[in-house]
Motif scaffolding. Sequence first.
Motif, mmCIF file in Angstrom:
data_model
loop_
_atom_site.group_PDB
_atom_site.id
_atom_site.type_symbol
_atom_site.label_atom_id
_atom_site.label_comp_id
_atom_site.label_asym_id
_atom_site.label_seq_id
_atom_site.Cartn_x
_atom_site.Cartn_y
_atom_site.Cartn_z
ATOM 1 N N THR A 297 0.856 -1.180 0.000
ATOM 2 C CA THR A 297 0.000 0.000 0.000
ATOM 3 C C THR A 297 0.893 1.231 0.000
ATOM 4 O O THR A 297 2.090 1.149 0.291
ATOM 5 C CB THR A 297 -0.922 0.030 1.228
ATOM 6 O OG1 THR A 297 -0.110 -0.015 2.421
ATOM 7 C CG2 THR A 297 -1.879 -1.149 1.227
ATOM 8 N N GLY A 298 0.291 2.378 -0.316
ATOM 9 C CA GLY A 298 1.043 3.631 -0.341
ATOM 10 C C GLY A 298 0.523 4.554 -1.414
ATOM 11 O O GLY A 298 0.062 4.098 -2.461
ATOM 12 N N GLU A 299 0.569 5.826 -1.152
ATOM 13 C CA GLU A 299 0.095 6.838 -2.102
ATOM 14 C C GLU A 299 1.214 7.812 -2.434
ATOM 15 O O GLU A 299 2.328 7.696 -1.925
ATOM 16 C CB GLU A 299 -1.110 7.598 -1.504
ATOM 17 C CG GLU A 299 -2.320 6.721 -1.220
ATOM 18 C CD GLU A 299 -2.929 6.132 -2.482
ATOM 19 O OE1 GLU A 299 -2.798 6.775 -3.550
ATOM 20 O OE2 GLU A 299 -3.526 5.044 -2.403
ATOM 21 N N GLY A 300 0.894 8.770 -3.290
ATOM 22 C CA GLY A 300 1.853 9.810 -3.644
ATOM 23 C C GLY A 300 3.091 9.254 -4.299
ATOM 24 O O GLY A 300 3.025 8.492 -5.270
ATOM 25 N N GLU A 301 4.245 9.593 -3.745
ATOM 26 C CA GLU A 301 5.521 9.186 -4.322
ATOM 27 C C GLU A 301 5.688 7.668 -4.354
ATOM 28 O O GLU A 301 6.397 7.127 -5.192
ATOM 29 C CB GLU A 301 6.653 9.818 -3.514
ATOM 30 C CG GLU A 301 8.030 9.683 -4.147
ATOM 31 C CD GLU A 301 9.113 10.363 -3.327
ATOM 32 O OE1 GLU A 301 10.293 10.054 -3.559
ATOM 33 O OE2 GLU A 301 8.777 11.189 -2.462
ATOM 34 N N ALA A 302 5.006 6.985 -3.448
ATOM 35 C CA ALA A 302 5.146 5.531 -3.358
ATOM 36 C C ALA A 302 4.275 4.777 -4.359
ATOM 37 O O ALA A 302 4.479 3.587 -4.588
ATOM 38 C CB ALA A 302 4.785 5.067 -1.951
ATOM 39 N N LYS A 303 3.307 5.456 -4.978
ATOM 40 C CA LYS A 303 2.278 4.749 -5.742
ATOM 41 C C LYS A 303 2.839 3.964 -6.926
ATOM 42 O O LYS A 303 2.362 2.869 -7.227
ATOM 43 C CB LYS A 303 1.209 5.723 -6.232
ATOM 44 C CG LYS A 303 -0.036 5.027 -6.763
ATOM 45 C CD LYS A 303 -1.144 5.994 -7.046
ATOM 46 C CE LYS A 303 -2.440 5.270 -7.404
ATOM 47 N NZ LYS A 303 -2.310 4.151 -8.306
ATOM 48 N N THR A 304 3.834 4.490 -7.595
ATOM 49 C CA THR A 304 4.406 3.779 -8.739
ATOM 50 C C THR A 304 4.966 2.424 -8.312
ATOM 51 O O THR A 304 4.707 1.389 -8.941
ATOM 52 C CB THR A 304 5.512 4.601 -9.406
ATOM 53 O OG1 THR A 304 4.955 5.830 -9.896
ATOM 54 C CG2 THR A 304 6.128 3.837 -10.579
ATOM 55 N N GLY A 305 5.727 2.406 -7.219
ATOM 56 C CA GLY A 305 6.279 1.161 -6.719
ATOM 57 C C GLY A 305 5.200 0.216 -6.221
ATOM 58 O O GLY A 305 5.295 -1.000 -6.413
ATOM 59 N N VAL A 306 4.174 0.771 -5.592
ATOM 60 C CA VAL A 306 3.056 -0.041 -5.105
ATOM 61 C C VAL A 306 2.348 -0.727 -6.264
ATOM 62 O O VAL A 306 2.085 -1.935 -6.246
ATOM 63 C CB VAL A 306 2.069 0.832 -4.305
ATOM 64 C CG1 VAL A 306 0.767 0.074 -4.039
ATOM 65 C CG2 VAL A 306 2.698 1.280 -2.990
ATOM 66 N N ASP A 307 2.027 0.048 -7.296
ATOM 67 C CA ASP A 307 1.315 -0.507 -8.452
ATOM 68 C C ASP A 307 2.139 -1.580 -9.157
ATOM 69 O O ASP A 307 1.611 -2.607 -9.591
ATOM 70 C CB ASP A 307 0.949 0.606 -9.435
ATOM 71 C CG ASP A 307 -0.127 1.537 -8.891
ATOM 72 O OD1 ASP A 307 -0.762 1.179 -7.880
ATOM 73 O OD2 ASP A 307 -0.320 2.622 -9.470
ATOM 74 N N ASP A 308 3.443 -1.342 -9.275
ATOM 75 C CA ASP A 308 4.315 -2.315 -9.946
ATOM 76 C C ASP A 308 4.367 -3.620 -9.166
ATOM 77 O O ASP A 308 4.225 -4.713 -9.738
ATOM 78 C CB ASP A 308 5.718 -1.734 -10.108
ATOM 79 C CG ASP A 308 6.694 -2.751 -10.679
ATOM 80 O OD1 ASP A 308 6.552 -3.124 -11.860
ATOM 81 O OD2 ASP A 308 7.600 -3.189 -9.939
ATOM 82 N N LEU A 309 4.564 -3.536 -7.859
ATOM 83 C CA LEU A 309 4.656 -4.750 -7.044
ATOM 84 C C LEU A 309 3.340 -5.513 -7.051
ATOM 85 O O LEU A 309 3.313 -6.731 -7.237
ATOM 86 C CB LEU A 309 5.054 -4.396 -5.610
ATOM 87 C CG LEU A 309 5.112 -5.575 -4.633
ATOM 88 C CD1 LEU A 309 6.084 -6.635 -5.109
ATOM 89 C CD2 LEU A 309 5.478 -5.110 -3.238
ATOM 90 N N ASN A 310 2.242 -4.804 -6.858
ATOM 91 C CA ASN A 310 0.948 -5.491 -6.815
ATOM 92 C C ASN A 310 0.587 -6.127 -8.153
ATOM 93 O O ASN A 310 -0.018 -7.203 -8.197
ATOM 94 C CB ASN A 310 -0.146 -4.519 -6.370
ATOM 95 C CG ASN A 310 -0.030 -4.149 -4.895
ATOM 96 O OD1 ASN A 310 0.615 -4.853 -4.121
ATOM 97 N ND2 ASN A 310 -0.637 -3.050 -4.499
#
Length: 341
Positions: A297-310
């Motif tokens: 989970t994570g928003e903002g700056e983290a969202k790209t990494g979150v979407d890639d991992l998920n």
Amino acid sequence: MKPMQFVALAGAAAGALLVAVVTYLAAVPWTPADDRVREAMMPMLSSRGGDLAAIEITREKETVRLANQDGKWVYESGEGYPVDEAKARELVLAASEARLAERKTAKKDRHDLLGLGDHTAPGASARHLRMLDAKGGVLGEIVLGRPAYDMMEANKGGTYVRRPGEDQTWLADRPMQVSLSIRDWVKTRLIDLDVKSIKSIRIEREGEQPIDIKRSADGGQHELAVMPAGKKLKYVSAIDDVAEAISLIEFRSVRKAGKADALPLKGRATLETDTGFKPVIEFRGDDSKVWIRIAATGEGEAKTGVDDLNARAAGWEFEVPQTELNAVLVKIADLVEDAPA
């Protein structure tokens, strides 16, 4: 004309002739008398590449199969997990364009010198590559041997090859390092972080109190959020070792999620970075194998990494070494001991 002038002119003429010859030889490809040289390594693949539906690589008793499903390459040996598309395209292009550039030995007892012995024999280095259409028809097959560095021309490698059932070997004009290792076809690193970017870790192990870890105030190391009374670290890097272990999570096999439900739940590990990237790793397993599931989970700056991992992890479970479980899902007793009175 003076003798010295004559010598100088003769030298200049010879130099010009040499340059001309070298230029000509560089521009005109070498074509020996053997009419099979420069033949496509896989002629049918070259003409019917659009029909390619699967790639099989076999060595000893192991076979890896990649399949083209709706225009996307998947690792069929891992129940259809997505393949690194660039790796699949690179192999297909190399196999389609490769040509037999130079005839080598036809003596069977010398095949092993080129890595072209029996690919089914124990300890074999040769790999049998097959390109198949949707009906299982063979579009091309070749036995691949050792690489040949700088054999074709400067900075251009080739590969020793042999067609199945033939003793004649060849030097193909393309490097084709075809591997049976999953890491050469699939992005096996689920987490790959700078350990200093991890600000907190929580370890929850069945039957144990949770362990909270935080980054030190100076950012140079990690430490227990609360040191138990009367205890000290067993060794100075004990907590940093946990942070290092969780900063790089890499799997060695993959399957559709669900089968690990029958295995005991060992625990969970959660980390959070400075950007808010927060993956949760669930460990299940026994004494023989350990499987994980992971979501972030994570928003903002983290969202790209979150979407890639998920996108890569949702619906899948991954086998990791037993040492991964032991390094991440630590017990407090693994980390601390009684402090001197």
